[in-house]
Design a protein around this motif. Structure first.
Motif, PDB file in Angstrom:
ATOM      1  N   GLY A  32       0.825  -1.054  -0.017  1.00 28.48           N
ATOM      2  CA  GLY A  32       0.005  -0.062   0.007  1.00 28.48           C
ATOM      3  C   GLY A  32       0.950   1.381  -0.040  1.00 28.48           C
ATOM      4  N   GLU A  33       0.306   2.380   0.586  1.00 27.37           N
ATOM      5  CA  GLU A  33       0.886   3.732   0.277  1.00 27.37           C
ATOM      6  C   GLU A  33       1.556   3.941   1.666  1.00 27.37           C
ATOM      7  OE1 GLU A  33      -0.682   8.411   0.582  1.00 27.37           O
ATOM      8  OE2 GLU A  33      -1.556   7.012  -1.090  1.00 27.37           O
ATOM      9  N   ALA A  34       1.110   4.213   2.836  1.00 25.22           N
ATOM     10  CA  ALA A  34       1.547   4.887   4.021  1.00 25.22           C
ATOM     11  C   ALA A  34       0.860   4.163   5.209  1.00 25.22           C
ATOM     12  CB  ALA A  34       1.917   6.269   3.870  1.00 25.22           C
ATOM     13  N   PRO A  35       1.070   4.259   6.254  1.00 26.99           N
ATOM     14  CA  PRO A  35       0.367   4.080   7.458  1.00 26.99           C
ATOM     15  C   PRO A  35      -0.479   5.113   7.629  1.00 26.99           C
ATOM     16  CG  PRO A  35       2.836   3.499   8.003  1.00 26.99           C
ATOM     17  CD  PRO A  35       2.850   4.383   6.643  1.00 26.99           C
ATOM     18  N   GLY A  36      -1.840   4.725   8.394  1.00 28.59           N
ATOM     19  CA  GLY A  36      -2.485   5.874   8.909  1.00 28.59           C
ATOM     20  C   GLY A  36      -2.591   5.881  10.333  1.00 28.59           C
ATOM     21  N   ARG A  37      -3.607   6.709  11.209  1.00 28.99           N
ATOM     22  CA  ARG A  37      -3.451   6.694  12.571  1.00 28.99           C
ATOM     23  C   ARG A  37      -3.541   5.375  13.229  1.00 28.99           C
ATOM     24  NH1 ARG A  37      -8.485   9.595  14.587  1.00 28.99           N
ATOM     25  NH2 ARG A  37      -9.510   7.920  13.770  1.00 28.99           N
ATOM     26  N   ASP A  38      -4.430   4.373  12.779  1.00 27.55           N
ATOM     27  CA  ASP A  38      -4.505   3.037  13.451  1.00 27.55           C
ATOM     28  C   ASP A  38      -3.294   2.273  13.522  1.00 27.55           C
ATOM     29  OD1 ASP A  38      -7.343   3.389  14.527  1.00 27.55           O
ATOM     30  OD2 ASP A  38      -7.933   2.916  12.536  1.00 27.55           O
ATOM     31  N   GLU A  39      -2.732   2.419  12.236  1.00 30.14           N
ATOM     32  CA  GLU A  39      -1.504   1.551  11.762  1.00 30.14           C
ATOM     33  C   GLU A  39      -0.286   2.149  12.544  1.00 30.14           C
ATOM     34  OE1 GLU A  39      -4.478   0.897   8.873  1.00 30.14           O
ATOM     35  OE2 GLU A  39      -3.491   2.761   9.518  1.00 30.14           O
ATOM     36  N   ASP A  40      -0.165   3.419  12.752  1.00 29.28           N
ATOM     37  CA  ASP A  40       0.905   4.119  13.571  1.00 29.28           C
ATOM     38  C   ASP A  40       0.715   3.650  14.855  1.00 29.28           C
ATOM     39  OD1 ASP A  40       2.979   5.636  14.066  1.00 29.28           O
ATOM     40  OD2 ASP A  40       1.831   7.622  14.234  1.00 29.28           O
ATOM     41  N   GLU A  41      -0.408   3.546  15.489  1.00 31.64           N
ATOM     42  CA  GLU A  41      -0.654   3.317  16.879  1.00 31.64           C
ATOM     43  C   GLU A  41      -0.487   1.640  17.203  1.00 31.64           C
ATOM     44  OE1 GLU A  41      -4.538   4.415  17.916  1.00 31.64           O
ATOM     45  OE2 GLU A  41      -4.144   6.630  18.094  1.00 31.64           O
ATOM     46  N   GLN A  42      -0.632   0.936  16.264  1.00 33.78           N
ATOM     47  CA  GLN A  42      -0.366  -0.574  16.429  1.00 33.78           C
ATOM     48  C   GLN A  42       0.928  -0.910  15.776  1.00 33.78           C
ATOM     49  OE1 GLN A  42      -4.129  -2.834  15.686  1.00 33.78           O
ATOM     50  NE2 GLN A  42      -5.305  -1.220  15.651  1.00 33.78           N
ATOM     51  N   GLY A  43       1.302  -0.251  14.886  1.00 30.89           N
ATOM     52  CA  GLY A  43       2.580  -0.858  14.371  1.00 30.89           C
ATOM     53  C   GLY A  43       2.594  -1.881  13.411  1.00 30.89           C
ATOM     54  N   LYS A  44       1.298  -1.871  12.673  1.00 32.06           N
ATOM     55  CA  LYS A  44       1.016  -3.014  11.644  1.00 32.06           C
ATOM     56  C   LYS A  44       0.391  -2.196  10.761  1.00 32.06           C
ATOM     57  CE  LYS A  44       0.667  -6.858  14.960  1.00 32.06           C
ATOM     58  NZ  LYS A  44      -0.235  -8.167  15.112  1.00 32.06           N
ATOM     59  N   PRO A  45       0.550  -2.698   9.345  1.00 34.72           N
ATOM     60  CA  PRO A  45      -0.116  -1.878   8.234  1.00 34.72           C
ATOM     61  C   PRO A  45      -1.579  -2.568   8.019  1.00 34.72           C
ATOM     62  CG  PRO A  45       1.273  -3.790   7.308  1.00 34.72           C
ATOM     63  CD  PRO A  45       1.495  -3.891   8.939  1.00 34.72           C
ATOM     64  N   PHE A  46      -2.325  -1.639   7.294  1.00 34.94           N
ATOM     65  CA  PHE A  46      -3.821  -2.156   7.045  1.00 34.94           C
ATOM     66  C   PHE A  46      -4.602  -2.806   8.366  1.00 34.94           C
ATOM     67  CE2 PHE A  46      -2.074  -1.627   2.652  1.00 34.94           C
ATOM     68  CZ  PHE A  46      -2.984  -1.003   2.248  1.00 34.94           C
ATOM     69  N   VAL A  47      -4.637  -2.077   9.388  1.00 33.84           N
ATOM     70  CA  VAL A  47      -5.527  -2.471  10.499  1.00 33.84           C
ATOM     71  C   VAL A  47      -6.718  -1.544  11.074  1.00 33.84           C
ATOM     72  CG1 VAL A  47      -3.500  -3.575  11.630  1.00 33.84           C
ATOM     73  CG2 VAL A  47      -3.793  -1.320  12.216  1.00 33.84           C
ATOM     74  N   GLY A  48      -6.712  -0.382  10.293  1.00 34.31           N
ATOM     75  CA  GLY A  48      -8.081   0.453  10.580  1.00 34.31           C
ATOM     76  C   GLY A  48      -9.146   0.121   9.403  1.00 34.31           C
ATOM     77  N   ARG A  49      -9.969   0.945   9.186  1.00 37.74           N
ATOM     78  CA  ARG A  49     -11.339   0.833   8.432  1.00 37.74           C
ATOM     79  C   ARG A  49     -10.639   0.145   7.000  1.00 37.74           C
ATOM     80  NH1 ARG A  49     -14.818   5.145   7.323  1.00 37.74           N
ATOM     81  NH2 ARG A  49     -16.439   3.551   6.690  1.00 37.74           N
ATOM     82  N   SER A  50      -9.979   0.843   6.457  1.00 36.22           N
ATOM     83  CA  SER A  50      -9.396   0.166   5.069  1.00 36.22           C
ATOM     84  C   SER A  50      -8.982  -1.200   5.074  1.00 36.22           C
ATOM     85  CB  SER A  50      -8.684   1.295   4.256  1.00 36.22           C
ATOM     86  OG  SER A  50      -7.454   1.385   5.116  1.00 36.22           O
TER      87      SER A  50
END
Length: 273
Positions: free
Chosen positions: A120-138
């Motif tokens: 993907g592109e870049a981490p979002g807020r949820d990814e930044d908090e959890q340290g994993k990619p694609f864990v938020g709504r998307s």
């Protein structure tokens, strides 16, 4: 051969995915690759609007003034011969200014030995908090699509981003930031060595394919990605499929039918390889 429980879970996931797409039909078995024509779905809430929407606006606001060098990034990961070593090298790399404002370095999730790697592109807020990619709504939408095709997002795919750090305010990364971090994801892809690459969104597709064409024209068409060695020299080709980013599908759910067909092409490519 999938077990009865696996087939049941896949059928449930497929039903959920079709409901998200607004399709009123009985789900097909995972082996069938033709999706029914969608009806107009109910609109979903618009995701959080980025604080700074473009690289130009980012630079005007004082963000995106990348002072690193892609050569430094390539040198930082050149000696990494395993994914664990690469993760440690990226966590120690200070050449990207995004790291200064991010909470965590976001490396990857899923199975590194899987045949499909999604970038993907870049981490979002949820990814930044959890340290994993694609864990938020998307990411949750992406997982539902993967499960609907009969695959497991934790065992059958490997997921990362071209950037390992969240841009402030979820803004779009600047071209300088992408250039600095490109050697990091190129080394990541080379060490994971997937059979098929999936580029989620126009930013990753354009950066890794060196393409100027937008995602509307790139999506659904097979391209070839060339592995890069530790020195950045090109090697063998592997098939790559650009897809709409799940965040885009949250904003424009009417495009889910095309994203679904494109994803089934990826699954079929792996099955036939």
């Amino acid at each position: 051969m999938p077990s009865t429980d696996q087939r049941t879970e896949a059928a449930k996931a497929l039903t959920q995915w079709w409901e998200d797409m607004g399709i009123e039909a009985e789900p097909l078995p995972p082996s069938r690759r033709t999706a029914a024509a969608p009806k107009p779905p109910e609109p979903l809430p618009t995701p959080e609007t980025p604080a700074i929407a473009t690289p130009q606006a980012a630079r005007a606001a004082g963000f995106g003034q990348a002072d690193g060098d892609p050569a430094d990034a390539r040198k930082a990961v050149a000696k990494a011969s395993t994914l664990d070593a690469l993760k440690a090298a990226i966590e120690a790399f200070d050449g990207c200014p995004l790291k200064r404002t991010a909470r965590n370095t976001v490396f990857a999730r899923g199975n590194p030995a899987a045949p499909i790697m999604i970038v993907g592109e870049a981490p979002g807020r949820d990814e930044d908090e959890q340290g994993k990619p694609f864990v938020g709504r998307s990411g949750q939408l992406l997982d539902r699509m993967i499960r609907a095709s009969g695959l497991d997002p934790e065992t059958d795919v490997y997921i990362s981003n071209i950037l390992n750090w969240r841009p402030p305010g979820n803004r779009s990364p600047s071209t300088e930031e992408i250039a600095i971090c490109l050697p990091l994801i190129e080394r990541h892809i080379a060490l994971a060595a997937p059979k098929v690459l999936v580029f989620a969104g126009g930013v990753s597709a354009q950066a890794l394919l060196r393409a100027a064409t937008g995602i509307m024209k790139l999506r659904g068409r097979w391209a070839e990605y060339r592995f890069k060695d530790a020195d950045g020299e090109p090697g063998e080709h592997i098939p790559a499929m650009p897809l709409f980013h799940p965040a885009f599908l949250l904003r424009r759910p009417q495009e889910k039918a095309r994203a679904w067909r494109d994803w089934l092409e990826v699954v079929k490519k792996v099955e036939d390889s």
